[in-house]
Structures are given as C-alpha cells and as structure tokens.
Motif scaffolding. Structure first.
Motif, PDB file in Angstrom:
ATOM      1  N   GLU A 272       0.872 -13.993  -4.049  1.00  0.00           N
ATOM      2  CA  GLU A 272       0.676 -12.803  -4.871  1.00  0.00           C
ATOM      3  C   GLU A 272       1.969 -12.458  -5.602  1.00  0.00           C
ATOM      4  O   GLU A 272       3.059 -12.573  -5.051  1.00  0.00           O
ATOM      5  CB  GLU A 272       0.242 -11.644  -3.968  1.00  0.00           C
ATOM      6  N   ASP A 273       1.852 -12.016  -6.844  1.00  0.00           N
ATOM      7  CA  ASP A 273       3.012 -11.606  -7.614  1.00  0.00           C
ATOM      8  C   ASP A 273       3.596 -10.322  -7.027  1.00  0.00           C
ATOM      9  O   ASP A 273       2.859  -9.445  -6.563  1.00  0.00           O
ATOM     10  CB  ASP A 273       2.611 -11.386  -9.073  1.00  0.00           C
ATOM     11  N   ILE A 274       4.937 -10.213  -7.041  1.00  0.00           N
ATOM     12  CA  ILE A 274       5.594  -9.047  -6.441  1.00  0.00           C
ATOM     13  C   ILE A 274       5.189  -7.750  -7.134  1.00  0.00           C
ATOM     14  O   ILE A 274       5.138  -6.682  -6.499  1.00  0.00           O
ATOM     15  CB  ILE A 274       7.130  -9.216  -6.452  1.00  0.00           C
ATOM     16  N   ASP A 275       4.857  -7.807  -8.428  1.00  0.00           N
ATOM     17  CA  ASP A 275       4.465  -6.588  -9.135  1.00  0.00           C
ATOM     18  C   ASP A 275       3.200  -5.973  -8.536  1.00  0.00           C
ATOM     19  O   ASP A 275       3.016  -4.750  -8.576  1.00  0.00           O
ATOM     20  CB  ASP A 275       4.247  -6.881 -10.614  1.00  0.00           C
ATOM     21  N   THR A 276       2.334  -6.801  -7.985  1.00  0.00           N
ATOM     22  CA  THR A 276       1.126  -6.282  -7.339  1.00  0.00           C
ATOM     23  C   THR A 276       1.495  -5.453  -6.117  1.00  0.00           C
ATOM     24  O   THR A 276       0.950  -4.372  -5.886  1.00  0.00           O
ATOM     25  CB  THR A 276       0.193  -7.431  -6.941  1.00  0.00           C
ATOM     26  N   GLY A 277       2.445  -5.959  -5.326  1.00  0.00           N
ATOM     27  CA  GLY A 277       2.897  -5.216  -4.159  1.00  0.00           C
ATOM     28  C   GLY A 277       3.613  -3.932  -4.535  1.00  0.00           C
ATOM     29  O   GLY A 277       3.445  -2.896  -3.879  1.00  0.00           O
ATOM     30  N   LEU A 278       4.425  -3.992  -5.594  1.00  0.00           N
ATOM     31  CA  LEU A 278       5.094  -2.771  -6.052  1.00  0.00           C
ATOM     32  C   LEU A 278       4.078  -1.742  -6.541  1.00  0.00           C
ATOM     33  O   LEU A 278       4.252  -0.534  -6.337  1.00  0.00           O
ATOM     34  CB  LEU A 278       6.082  -3.111  -7.170  1.00  0.00           C
ATOM     35  N   GLY A 279       3.006  -2.219  -7.164  1.00  0.00           N
ATOM     36  CA  GLY A 279       1.961  -1.304  -7.602  1.00  0.00           C
ATOM     37  C   GLY A 279       1.276  -0.614  -6.426  1.00  0.00           C
ATOM     38  O   GLY A 279       0.972   0.586  -6.485  1.00  0.00           O
ATOM     39  N   ARG A 280       1.032  -1.371  -5.343  1.00  0.00           N
ATOM     40  CA  ARG A 280       0.441  -0.759  -4.148  1.00  0.00           C
ATOM     41  C   ARG A 280       1.358   0.303  -3.566  1.00  0.00           C
ATOM     42  O   ARG A 280       0.914   1.372  -3.130  1.00  0.00           O
ATOM     43  CB  ARG A 280       0.157  -1.825  -3.087  1.00  0.00           C
ATOM     44  N   LEU A 281       2.677  -0.002  -3.541  1.00  0.00           N
ATOM     45  CA  LEU A 281       3.641   0.957  -3.022  1.00  0.00           C
ATOM     46  C   LEU A 281       3.647   2.233  -3.860  1.00  0.00           C
ATOM     47  O   LEU A 281       3.614   3.348  -3.321  1.00  0.00           O
ATOM     48  CB  LEU A 281       5.041   0.330  -3.002  1.00  0.00           C
ATOM     49  N   ALA A 282       3.673   2.096  -5.192  1.00  0.00           N
ATOM     50  CA  ALA A 282       3.685   3.263  -6.075  1.00  0.00           C
ATOM     51  C   ALA A 282       2.421   4.100  -5.879  1.00  0.00           C
ATOM     52  O   ALA A 282       2.476   5.337  -5.850  1.00  0.00           O
ATOM     53  CB  ALA A 282       3.821   2.814  -7.530  1.00  0.00           C
ATOM     54  N   ALA A 283       1.275   3.432  -5.724  1.00  0.00           N
ATOM     55  CA  ALA A 283       0.012   4.167  -5.546  1.00  0.00           C
ATOM     56  C   ALA A 283       0.011   4.936  -4.230  1.00  0.00           C
ATOM     57  O   ALA A 283      -0.434   6.088  -4.172  1.00  0.00           O
ATOM     58  CB  ALA A 283      -1.157   3.188  -5.595  1.00  0.00           C
ATOM     59  N   SER A 284       0.505   4.315  -3.180  1.00  0.00           N
ATOM     60  CA  SER A 284       0.546   4.991  -1.880  1.00  0.00           C
ATOM     61  C   SER A 284       1.505   6.171  -1.913  1.00  0.00           C
ATOM     62  O   SER A 284       1.221   7.237  -1.350  1.00  0.00           O
ATOM     63  CB  SER A 284       0.958   3.996  -0.791  1.00  0.00           C
ATOM     64  N   LEU A 285       2.651   6.005  -2.577  1.00  0.00           N
ATOM     65  CA  LEU A 285       3.611   7.104  -2.694  1.00  0.00           C
ATOM     66  C   LEU A 285       3.002   8.271  -3.474  1.00  0.00           C
ATOM     67  O   LEU A 285       3.197   9.438  -3.120  1.00  0.00           O
ATOM     68  CB  LEU A 285       4.880   6.622  -3.390  1.00  0.00           C
ATOM     69  N   ALA A 286       2.262   7.959  -4.524  1.00  0.00           N
ATOM     70  CA  ALA A 286       1.662   9.018  -5.332  1.00  0.00           C
ATOM     71  C   ALA A 286       0.646   9.827  -4.527  1.00  0.00           C
ATOM     72  O   ALA A 286       0.512  11.041  -4.710  1.00  0.00           O
ATOM     73  CB  ALA A 286       1.002   8.412  -6.565  1.00  0.00           C
ATOM     74  N   VAL A 287      -0.063   9.151  -3.613  1.00  0.00           N
ATOM     75  CA  VAL A 287      -1.091   9.835  -2.818  1.00  0.00           C
ATOM     76  C   VAL A 287      -0.471  10.674  -1.711  1.00  0.00           C
ATOM     77  O   VAL A 287      -0.887  11.807  -1.453  1.00  0.00           O
ATOM     78  CB  VAL A 287      -2.068   8.807  -2.220  1.00  0.00           C
TER      79      VAL A 287
END
Length: 408
Positions: free
Chosen positions: A359-374
């Motif tokens: 998996e591309d690292i940007d996908t993981g960073l996107g998951r992190l950003a989404a979890s932080l936002a919630v």
C-alpha cells in the motif's frame, strides 16, 4: 482485450489435491471436493466446525502430536502472515465405518495466509497431501528396509518438529526479555503539570518483531520541549540495545543542540559508530510554547501530524532527509518551522501505525488524518487509544508501533 470471466469457486472445487479454507478461529469456511472425499467427512461435517473438533488426536495413542503440530503451524501463520510448510505428519483419523477405531494416516501439510488490504490475516489456506498409501507401498515392497527408512523418515520429522518447537520457545523467551527491556527504557514521561501528553508502545504480534521503535520527551529551558520518535532496523534484543543507545544519545544532544536538525546531525554521526544503527530513522520536534512554533527535522521518518482545533491536519513534511548514517559524508540536515495555536495537537508515530504491505504511504497518512479529525477533541490519553484502535490491524500488527500525542 479482456479474457473470459473466471468462476473462482469452480476453480477452487476443481483444484487437484486437498484444500480447505479456515477462519482465523480455525473453523472450516470451505473445502474443495478432493478434501471432502479424501478426508472421509461430508461438507456438513466440516463447514462451520472447528478443525480439531472434526479431527482430534487419537486418544489411544499417548504419543500423538498431530493436533499440537498443526495448531502450532496455523498459529505461526496467523502471527507472521507468512506461509508455513510442515514436516511429514502422522495424524490418525477415526473410522467412519467402525467408530472408535482409528486409521493410521500420514500427511504433508502446507498452511498459507490470505491477507486483506491492511495486511491482516483474514483466512487460512490449509493444503494437505495424503501420503499414507506411499508409506504402505514402501512397507509392502521393501520389507524390513522400507520399515527402517520409514522409521528414519518419521524420526527425522519428529526431530525437526522438536527443533522448531525449541526455536519457538527460544524466540518467545527473547521476546519476553526484549519487551521487559523495552519497558525499562521507555518509561512514561514525567512532564510538567501544564503539559498534556500520552505515549503508547505496541509490539508486533510475531515472536521477534519487537523493540525497534522508541519515543522520547525532553524538557528544555524556557518553556520548550524536544519530542522525538525513532525506528531501528531489525528486531529482538539487538535492536532493543541499539534503540536504547540512540534514544539516550538524541536526548543528550537535544539539551545542547541549537535545534532539532543539529540534534539529528549529532545522532547521525553517533549512529555510524553503533553496530546495527545503520539506516535507523528518527524525527525530532522542538516545541516553543512562548513563541507558538514547532521546529522540526526528519531523518527518513514519516512526518509528524499537527491537528488543528478545527479538525484540519497538517503533516510536517518540509524538512525530510535520508535515514541516520545513510550518507557517506556529513551534510547538514534541513530544518523547518510551523506555527501552532493553543489547543492544537502534535502527533508523532512510527511506521507501524500507518504502513501496510503493498500500500502507498499516502493511503496510511490519509487514514491517520481521518481518525484525527474524528477523535481530535478527545484528551491525549483517549485520542492515543482511539488512534491505535482505528489504525492497527485487528489481528495484530506485523511491525512495532510507537506513538506520542501532545496537546499544545
């Protein structure tokens, strides 16, 4: 030009050889026609039932080890996410014609994982080749010599299993010692009362995948703090020792360096003299509460995240550089600055939190950003727990994870 649509279920049923699909709880989810036919059990007797409920050990044989060996292999696959080829097994099966009578059977099993997009083991492929008739044929044709060879083969298989079990126990002991060492070297930080921080360390599920990751928080003069995380290549006690040296060195350098870039420069020079520290990664952030600024530098490490009070996330990725000791000659490391407001949250982490196989690292960073936002409005302790819950595979990660959450 696209090819014909493939009916994979039909392919599975037609596979030559005995193949079954197990859930992570070791329950039969499916079995192909060869498995049903050669196991002597109907689909109704297999599907939805635990593998060892269907095929227990022969109760009349106190030396039977079929269940123990197969269970160990399946658990290794679940823990590592890697294929496991077993030695020849004698695994007797109860006769369906004469219940209570057990038929001597010999098998050659291979167990393989089916992984989801996040690298979690969601199914187990259990392939077995029955070699009972081959063993019997050798007995008929070869007489005493065949029986001697069979005994030698079986003895060698049992010896291999015993060696594997001793290795597993040794690995488990090393993991226990490494975890104890990790706990000793990564204590909870003793911060000033006005700082709200949470730290977490989660070891990988494999026996040796432990102790490469670390974190550190250092109080500096003048309402400042140095926050860092790092990751050592390798696992086990050796990695734990290297981790301790690098963590201590960066902590000391942070007290006297002009900023995080200079601290990482010192650490990089030191890493060249430490065996096993090659290509270790680290990121250091100096927090200045009076100025409202973050100064940071990354040595081959994923970027820290700055969560704003409005839920937006900024990744601190403007001062990236190769891992420690990667360059043949010393070059000054880059440093960047980012402003923050009271109530923002700084998150540092190691790659086990976001990276997944294939998996591309940007996908993981996107998951992190989404979890932080919630979950960003939660206190650091709660936020740290929710990040781990959201982002780590439910079956356990295959890499360590270190996490620091600091409310600014």
């Amino acid at each position: 030009m696209s090819g014909p649509e493939i009916d994979y279920r039909a392919v599975f049923q037609a596979l030559p050889g005995m193949v079954a699909v197990l859930t992570p709880e070791l329950v039969y989810a499916d079995a192909n026609e060869d498995f049903v036919r050669n196991s002597g059990r109907s689909r109704a007797e297999l599907i939805g039932r635990h593998v060892f409920e269907v095929f227990p050990d022969n109760p009349n044989d106190p030396t039977a080890t079929g269940v123990q060996n197969l269970q160990a292999s399946l658990h290794r696959v679940l823990a590592t996410g890697e294929r496991d080829t077993m030695a020849l097994q004698r695994y007797d099966v109860e006769s369906l014609v004469n219940p209570g009578e057990w038929e001597e059977r010999f098998w050659s099993p291979i167990n393989a994982p089916v992984l989801d997009a996040e690298g979690r083991v969601v199914l187990l492929v259990h392939r077995v080749e029955e070699v009972t008739e081959l063993i019997r044929a050798r007995r008929r044709v070869g007489g005493d010599r065949a029986r001697v060879l069979e005994a030698e083969l079986y003895t060698r298989s049992r010896e291999l299993q015993e060696v594997n079990e001793r290795l597993r126990q040794a690995h488990a002991r090393e993991r226990s010692v490494a975890l104890a060492l990790q706990d000793a070297m990564l204590p909870a930080p003793q911060l000033a009362a006005h700082h709200r921080a949470a730290v977490r360390y989660r070891p990988a599920v494999g026996t040796l995948n432990v102790c490469g990751d670390w974190y550190d928080l250092v109080e500096l003069p003048g309402e400042r703090m140095a926050v860092a995380v790092g990751d050592v290549v390798g696992h086990g006690l050796a990695a734990a020792g290297v981790m301790g040296q690098l963590r201590s060195a960066l902590s000391a350098a942070s007290h006297v360096a002009a900023g995080p870039a200079q601290a990482l420069e010192v650490l990089g020079l030191y890493a060249r003299a430490v065996e096993g520290a090659e290509s270790a990664t680290a990121v250091s952030v100096h927090v200045d509460w009076a100025a409202g600024t973050l100064r940071y530098s990354c040595a081959g490490h994923p970027p820290p995240a700055l969560l704003r009070r409005d839920g937006s996330v900024t990744f601190l990725d403007q001062a990236t550089d190769p891992p420690l000791g990667a360059r043949p000659a010393h070059v000054p490391r880059p440093e960047a600055a980012q402003t923050f407001a009271p109530g923002d949250t700084l998150v540092l982490y190691t790659d086990g939190l976001i990276e997944r196989r294939g998996e591309d690292i940007d996908t993981g960073l996107g998951r992190l950003a989404a979890s932080l936002a919630v979950h960003g409005s939660l206190e650091p302790d709660q936020l740290a727990d929710f990040l781990l819950l959201d982002l780590l595979p439910t079956a356990g990660a295959t890499d360590d994870t270190a996490l620091v959450v600091l409310r600014l």
